[in-house]
Design an enzyme around this catalytic site. Structure first.
Site, PDB file in Angstrom:
ATOM      1  N   SER A   1      35.466  39.329  44.571  1.00 57.78           N
ATOM      2  CA  SER A   1      35.679  39.865  45.918  1.00 57.78           C
ATOM      3  C   SER A   1      34.363  39.952  46.677  1.00 57.78           C
ATOM      4  O   SER A   1      34.348  39.895  47.898  1.00 57.78           O
ATOM      5  CB  SER A   1      36.240  41.277  45.843  1.00 57.78           C
TER       6      SER A   1
ATOM      7  N   HIS B   1      40.196  33.539  46.106  1.00 57.34           N
ATOM      8  CA  HIS B   1      40.326  34.988  46.255  1.00 57.34           C
ATOM      9  C   HIS B   1      41.773  35.367  46.512  1.00 57.34           C
ATOM     10  O   HIS B   1      42.298  35.177  47.618  1.00 57.34           O
ATOM     11  CB  HIS B   1      39.402  35.471  47.379  1.00 57.34           C
TER      12      HIS B   1
ATOM     13  N   GLU C   1      42.294  33.052  49.698  1.00 60.90           N
ATOM     14  CA  GLU C   1      41.144  32.490  50.403  1.00 60.90           C
ATOM     15  C   GLU C   1      40.495  31.460  49.477  1.00 60.90           C
ATOM     16  O   GLU C   1      40.144  31.784  48.340  1.00 60.90           O
ATOM     17  CB  GLU C   1      40.154  33.597  50.765  1.00 60.90           C
TER      18      GLU C   1
ATOM     19  N   ASN D   1      38.112  40.732  53.993  1.00 61.32           N
ATOM     20  CA  ASN D   1      37.277  41.925  53.829  1.00 61.32           C
ATOM     21  C   ASN D   1      36.197  42.047  54.904  1.00 61.32           C
ATOM     22  O   ASN D   1      35.810  43.152  55.267  1.00 61.32           O
ATOM     23  CB  ASN D   1      36.653  41.962  52.436  1.00 61.32           C
TER      24      ASN D   1
HETATM   25  P1  NAD Z   1      40.204  44.839  35.954  1.00 59.93           P
HETATM   26  O1  NAD Z   1      39.162  45.793  35.535  1.00 59.93           O
HETATM   27  O2  NAD Z   1      41.613  45.290  36.124  1.00 59.93           O
HETATM   28  O3  NAD Z   1      40.238  43.599  34.912  1.00 59.93           O
HETATM   29  C1  NAD Z   1      39.087  42.971  34.425  1.00 59.93           C
HETATM   30  C2  NAD Z   1      39.410  42.411  33.051  1.00 59.93           C
HETATM   31  O4  NAD Z   1      38.345  41.575  32.613  1.00 59.93           O
HETATM   32  C3  NAD Z   1      39.572  43.494  31.961  1.00 59.93           C
HETATM   33  O5  NAD Z   1      40.825  43.323  31.332  1.00 59.93           O
HETATM   34  C4  NAD Z   1      38.411  43.212  30.992  1.00 59.93           C
HETATM   35  O6  NAD Z   1      38.737  43.494  29.637  1.00 59.93           O
HETATM   36  C5  NAD Z   1      38.210  41.730  31.206  1.00 59.93           C
HETATM   37  N1  NAD Z   1      36.898  41.210  30.813  1.00 59.93           N
HETATM   38  C6  NAD Z   1      35.686  41.765  30.982  1.00 59.93           C
HETATM   39  N2  NAD Z   1      34.717  40.929  30.524  1.00 59.93           N
HETATM   40  C7  NAD Z   1      35.357  39.819  30.058  1.00 59.93           C
HETATM   41  C8  NAD Z   1      34.919  38.596  29.498  1.00 59.93           C
HETATM   42  N3  NAD Z   1      33.636  38.331  29.286  1.00 59.93           N
HETATM   43  N4  NAD Z   1      35.846  37.675  29.140  1.00 59.93           N
HETATM   44  C9  NAD Z   1      37.190  37.907  29.336  1.00 59.93           C
HETATM   45  N5  NAD Z   1      37.659  39.055  29.892  1.00 59.93           N
HETATM   46  C10 NAD Z   1      36.753  39.995  30.239  1.00 59.93           C
HETATM   47  O7  NAD Z   1      39.654  44.169  37.304  1.00 59.93           O
HETATM   48  P2  NAD Z   1      40.474  43.476  38.500  1.00 59.93           P
HETATM   49  O8  NAD Z   1      40.764  44.484  39.535  1.00 59.93           O
HETATM   50  O9  NAD Z   1      41.560  42.637  37.914  1.00 59.93           O
HETATM   51  O10 NAD Z   1      39.337  42.512  39.102  1.00 59.93           O
HETATM   52  C11 NAD Z   1      38.980  41.300  38.491  1.00 59.93           C
HETATM   53  C12 NAD Z   1      38.263  40.428  39.509  1.00 59.93           C
HETATM   54  O11 NAD Z   1      39.112  40.215  40.638  1.00 59.93           O
HETATM   55  C13 NAD Z   1      36.970  41.003  40.066  1.00 59.93           C
HETATM   56  O12 NAD Z   1      36.053  39.959  40.263  1.00 59.93           O
HETATM   57  C14 NAD Z   1      37.401  41.604  41.391  1.00 59.93           C
HETATM   58  O13 NAD Z   1      36.344  41.653  42.331  1.00 59.93           O
HETATM   59  C15 NAD Z   1      38.438  40.599  41.830  1.00 59.93           C
HETATM   60  N6  NAD Z   1      39.433  41.076  42.808  1.00 59.93           N
HETATM   61  C16 NAD Z   1      39.986  42.314  42.700  1.00 59.93           C
HETATM   62  C17 NAD Z   1      40.947  42.732  43.613  1.00 59.93           C
HETATM   63  C18 NAD Z   1      41.614  44.088  43.500  1.00 59.93           C
HETATM   64  O14 NAD Z   1      42.308  44.487  44.441  1.00 59.93           O
HETATM   65  N7  NAD Z   1      41.456  44.798  42.398  1.00 59.93           N
HETATM   66  C19 NAD Z   1      41.352  41.867  44.652  1.00 59.93           C
HETATM   67  C20 NAD Z   1      40.796  40.589  44.723  1.00 59.93           C
HETATM   68  C21 NAD Z   1      39.835  40.206  43.806  1.00 59.93           C
END
Ligand code: NAD
Length: 295
Positions: free
Chosen positions: A120, A141, A153, A191
């Protein structure tokens, strides 16, 4: 254009599980990898629950549900990702963690495999540059909740090749989502415009323009938004909002991206919004009531 037959989704958290579900539902073999067994299980459960809800609502047949589940493989072993034509990374928003993973994937995956990050707030090039394939690296994204939100995106870095961009665009369409093209600049499109709006609403509250409830009601009924900005900020997560704002402020050096003092104080207090039970609203009440922030 190579046909994408296998997608690897890295990270089975909130976003990864949604992306994996969407990919499998589109009939694509999907390998989901997470380093945490617990997270992998909860991602798998989230997908099963979401598909069951679609069936209950009559939006998916039992056959489609079974076919989607059959496309999915869950593993803690990164070796599975080597078979993918397209990798979508949705791990923790931490550049060190992501780049360690990208370097490892770069060694394991074939040279034609395309790499996409769901970041993000990090720049796409800051990850692409650590691999040997910055031309086959881009941002995809997605929005939360992924199975319901139609937008993706498609983010082109200074090094993404037109062929990679086209492949990713086609994949997004195959997933049944609407792609939009964005440049690799902090905040991309949504964003960039949404965060200053949410921060402005917090500043308005700070200045005593109106109460929490009245600010939200005004934007809902006066601007036709489905939810008010303070409700939305609680939904996004106040810690996430503050961090994204800081990153954008660092990039653009414009005060409109600076997290207001009230937001920073709330994060310090552990008021993260809906997920922690308290933010601009107190979710321990049903229905939630505006939190007394001593303003
Ligand atoms: P989250 O914390 O729910 O999930 C992250 C996952 O990654 C966890 O299950 C963790 O165990 C795993 N992980 C960590 N290191 C790892 C590795 N080396 N190999 C494999 N798995 C690993 O986070 P999220 O909210 O799903 O966000 C994930 C990504 O998506 C981020 O980059 C975030 O910026 C992006 N994002 C989030 C949102 C949102 O609304 N939450 C929206 C768009 C994009």
């Amino acid at each position: 254009m190579t046909t994408i037959s296998t997608v690897a989704v890295l990270g089975s958290g909130l976003m990864g599980s949604g992306i994996a579900q969407t990919s499998a539902a589109a009939g694509i073999r999907t390998i989901v990898q997470d380093t945490s067994e617990t997270q992998l299980k909860s991602g798998q459960a989230a997908i099963a629950k979401s598909l069951a809800r679609f069936v209950e609502k009559g939006k998916l047949s039992a056959e489609q549900q079974a076919a989607t589940l059959a496309q999915l493989t869950f593993t803690t072993d990164l070796a599975g990702a080597a078979e993918a034509d397209f990798v979508i990374e949705a791990v923790t928003e931490d550049l060190t963690v992501k780049n360690e993973l990208w370097r490892e994937l770069d060694r394991r995956c074939g040279p034609a495999t395309i790499f996409a990050s769901n970041t993000s707030s990090l720049s796409v090039i800051s990850m692409a540059a650590t691999t040997s394939r910055p031309d086959r690296f881009l941002g995809l994204h997605f929005f939360n909740p992924v199975p319901l939100m139609p937008l993706v995106e498609v983010v082109r870095s200074v090094q993404t090749s037109p062929a990679t961009f086209e492949q990713a665009w086609a994949l997004v369409l195959r997933l049944g989502k609407q792609p939009v093209a964005a440049r690799d600049a902090s905040g991309f499109i949504v964003n960039l415009l949404l965060i200053p709006y949410l921060l402005d609403a917090i500043r308005a509250l700070e200045r005593g323009v109106a109460s929490t409830v009245d600010l939200d009601t005004a934007l809902r009924l006066g601007a036709g938004h489905p939810m008010g900005p303070l409700t939305l900020a609680d939904f996004v997560g106040l810690d996430t909002l503050a961090r994204s704002a800081e990153i954008m402020h660092e990039e653009y050096r414009e005060t409109r991206y600076a997290p207001p003092a009230l937001l920073r104080r709330m994060v310090t207090a552990g008021f993260y919004g809906r997920k922690s039970g308290r933010g601009f609203y107190d979710y321990r009440h049903d229905p939630p009531v505006a939190t007394d922030l001593g303003l």
